[in-house]
Design a protein around this motif. Sequence first.
Motif, PDB file in Angstrom:
ATOM      1  N   ARG A 438       0.849  -1.202   0.000  1.00  0.00           N
ATOM      2  CA  ARG A 438       0.000   0.000   0.000  1.00  0.00           C
ATOM      3  C   ARG A 438       0.883   1.250   0.000  1.00  0.00           C
ATOM      4  O   ARG A 438       0.951   1.967   0.994  1.00  0.00           O
ATOM      5  CB  ARG A 438      -0.946  -0.009   1.204  1.00  0.00           C
ATOM      6  N   PRO A 439       1.560   1.526  -1.114  1.00  0.00           N
ATOM      7  CA  PRO A 439       2.389   2.740  -1.181  1.00  0.00           C
ATOM      8  C   PRO A 439       1.529   3.980  -1.336  1.00  0.00           C
ATOM      9  O   PRO A 439       0.378   3.917  -1.783  1.00  0.00           O
ATOM     10  CB  PRO A 439       3.245   2.495  -2.427  1.00  0.00           C
ATOM     11  N   ARG A 462       1.437   9.112 -13.150  1.00  0.00           N
ATOM     12  CA  ARG A 462       2.115   7.984 -13.792  1.00  0.00           C
ATOM     13  C   ARG A 462       2.827   7.107 -12.759  1.00  0.00           C
ATOM     14  O   ARG A 462       2.747   5.870 -12.815  1.00  0.00           O
ATOM     15  CB  ARG A 462       3.119   8.517 -14.809  1.00  0.00           C
ATOM     16  N   ILE A 463       3.509   7.740 -11.795  1.00  0.00           N
ATOM     17  CA  ILE A 463       4.177   6.976 -10.735  1.00  0.00           C
ATOM     18  C   ILE A 463       3.159   6.175  -9.940  1.00  0.00           C
ATOM     19  O   ILE A 463       3.371   5.002  -9.613  1.00  0.00           O
ATOM     20  CB  ILE A 463       4.966   7.926  -9.819  1.00  0.00           C
ATOM     21  N   ALA A 464       2.011   6.808  -9.625  1.00  0.00           N
ATOM     22  CA  ALA A 464       0.980   6.116  -8.853  1.00  0.00           C
ATOM     23  C   ALA A 464       0.479   4.878  -9.576  1.00  0.00           C
ATOM     24  O   ALA A 464       0.294   3.809  -8.972  1.00  0.00           O
ATOM     25  CB  ALA A 464      -0.174   7.072  -8.564  1.00  0.00           C
ATOM     26  N   LEU A 465       0.281   4.979 -10.874  1.00  0.00           N
ATOM     27  CA  LEU A 465      -0.233   3.846 -11.639  1.00  0.00           C
ATOM     28  C   LEU A 465       0.821   2.747 -11.793  1.00  0.00           C
ATOM     29  O   LEU A 465       0.526   1.558 -11.659  1.00  0.00           O
ATOM     30  CB  LEU A 465      -0.711   4.313 -13.011  1.00  0.00           C
ATOM     31  N   VAL A 470      -2.834   2.678  -6.968  1.00  0.00           N
ATOM     32  CA  VAL A 470      -4.276   2.824  -7.171  1.00  0.00           C
ATOM     33  C   VAL A 470      -4.879   1.456  -7.459  1.00  0.00           C
ATOM     34  O   VAL A 470      -4.517   0.798  -8.439  1.00  0.00           O
ATOM     35  CB  VAL A 470      -4.571   3.794  -8.336  1.00  0.00           C
ATOM     36  N   GLY A 471      -5.773   1.031  -6.580  1.00  0.00           N
ATOM     37  CA  GLY A 471      -6.427  -0.264  -6.746  1.00  0.00           C
ATOM     38  C   GLY A 471      -7.862  -0.208  -6.276  1.00  0.00           C
ATOM     39  O   GLY A 471      -8.423   0.864  -6.023  1.00  0.00           O
ATOM     40  N   GLY A 476      -3.350   5.466  -3.167  1.00  0.00           N
ATOM     41  CA  GLY A 476      -2.248   6.142  -2.501  1.00  0.00           C
ATOM     42  C   GLY A 476      -1.867   7.462  -3.125  1.00  0.00           C
ATOM     43  O   GLY A 476      -0.844   8.044  -2.747  1.00  0.00           O
ATOM     44  N   PHE A 477      -2.655   7.961  -4.089  1.00  0.00           N
ATOM     45  CA  PHE A 477      -2.357   9.250  -4.720  1.00  0.00           C
ATOM     46  C   PHE A 477      -2.993  10.356  -3.884  1.00  0.00           C
ATOM     47  O   PHE A 477      -4.211  10.409  -3.719  1.00  0.00           O
ATOM     48  CB  PHE A 477      -2.908   9.290  -6.143  1.00  0.00           C
TER      49      PHE A 477
END
Length: 689
Positions: A438-439, A462-465, A470-471, A476-477
């Motif tokens: 869970r970042p 882009r980093i989050a994806l 993101v799920g 986590g964004f």
Amino acid sequence: MPKLTIDGVEIEVPDGLTVLQACELAGKEIPRFCYHDRLSVAGNCRMCLVEMERSPKPIASCAMPAAPDMVIHTDTPTVRKARQGVMEFLLINHPLDCPICDQGGECDLQDQAMAYGYDRSRYQENKRAVSEKYMGPLIKTIMTRCIQCTRCVRFATEIAGVEEMGLVNRGEHAEVTTLEKAVDSELSGNLVDICPVGALTSRPYAFKARPWELQSTPSVDVMDAVGSNIKVETRGREVLRVLPRLHEDINEEWIADKTRHACDGLSRQRLDRPYRRGEDGRLREATWEQAFEAVAERLEDLPGAAVAALAGDLCDAESMLALKDLMAALGSANLDCRQDGAKLPAGPRGAYLFNTSIAGIERADACLLIGSDPRREAPLINARLRKRFLRGGFPVAAIGPQRDLTYEVAQLGEDPGALAALAEGEGAFAGVLRRAERPMLVLGMGALARPDGASILGMARRIALETGMVGDDWNGFNVLHRAAARVGGLDLGFLPGEGGRDRDAILAGAASGEVKVVFLLGADEIDMSALGKAFVVYIGHHGDAGAHRADVILPGAAYSEKNGTYVNTEGRVQLGRLAGSPPGDAREDWTILRAFSERLGSPLPYDNLGQLRQRLIEVNPLFARLDQVAPGAWGAFGSETPAEASSPFLLPVDNYYMTDPISRASVTMAECAEAFGLAAPAKRTGTDG
């Protein structure tokens, strides 16, 4: 789950609880001084003694783990005698200061002396006296009253993360001290709350009032975007102090120092009557009719494209909606709630929320900070990050200027180049984020309030994806806002309409003469000199930069003087409540706009607060969901254009204590800034009246 018997009643409690906590679950009150639910166990006051069968002497219930088959007695002659003895011992050196002590009426020592103490003392010797300690401009010390419970020491070390308090010497010579140093923490005011006696009291509030003289109103803080739950305590219309209210999902039971102590700014430099600028260039008092007439004359036959509006950081949703509806009636699409120029989109909602939620930080297992200094932008979110860090398994890295955040942070760089490298999967921390379950990332205004902010936003997405932030059950964004009004404004769509101008374009249009009239709804953080010769209408409550530049001033109400709706950085809708009336002729902002719309001949379609809130819900149904966090919709946002790698991130807060009109008017906040060597904020130039 252990089962134990407490005063003849069998109870099953969760694993890991202490006997004291088990007794509370059983409905038994256990007195205590050193024990606090959110601090480590010290076990040094012995007030919580209870009797346990098969134990040769009473036990300290705060330090004894609950175990199966324990039999506990909380109200036996032995327990009562032990508590009387402890209380008698604690009062040996305690001075009889109750008539002059600011803690009087809300003092744990008073209450427990009455409930559990002995009616006399056998102590004949002279009482000891302890010299006062300097702890900064916010904390007044009377250390002779200290009972060495060490709550303050543990709070400073564990919660605030500043190891500046400690217990020196031994026995009757023991003293709590900071070695004559101010407590350098944005949470230091909470030391007063957790002190169970009158050893630490509020210096700004000293000798102002007794608690039973005050009217307490539950409300919401607007000094940052956290939305801390507070109590505004007033006598008459004057706000004398602000205290925290318990809300586990937001601020727990703490509040930041600016929230607590900037309240003296509510009575200083106030706008209490309308003003209009005369032909000689000076502001002069006017009636409401004269002020409205001056604005109406300027708007007459003016096209909507020549009118613009900017909303400030402390605005309530009702005022922003009224101004938005007024602008629509004038035919203008030039409006913006992002007075710092942050490149935040109108949607989807997940693009501008703290999606993890504040309480959700405790579930995360890795964190990336981008252009953010949470310690100064949102101290209570920083406290949550520290709380999670202390549990372990929570690596934190930052891109931006290095700051002391009270926990270990790996510095990855200071400019968008480091962010771009991370987006490409380069560096060890990219692997840390990918491996985490869970970042989370925190995107601050230092990264978004710049010309290439949209590109930064796109790279962060882009980093989050790519790192699995993101799920279905985790997002986590996170965008960390600084302004209490920002999320509410975005939810309302207080943004440029079709063909409309944003903040930068409004200022450019005002400078070029294309924008003739600018409404500033409490907007004081812009460069006033950029408004050129535009006619400025300022609706606000303090004589700050916007009022100095204004051609017409319409005096509004501060957050403690109106019923208002605010949306915090995680998207939680909360209500602020009226605690006192505005000064002089000042009125609530939305009522000013409603009255002015009638002067224009196009009255806004609501006559009272209930109708206005119904209109809020029509614009966005989320405003009907009070105190709830709804998951933000996710989609495409941000720009794919590369950011300017040569331009380092600049953090938006240099002086934590003076960031808005209220705190800049506060004498207490000025004293704090001076004590910690912080420069006064740069003046946004205007025309003095």
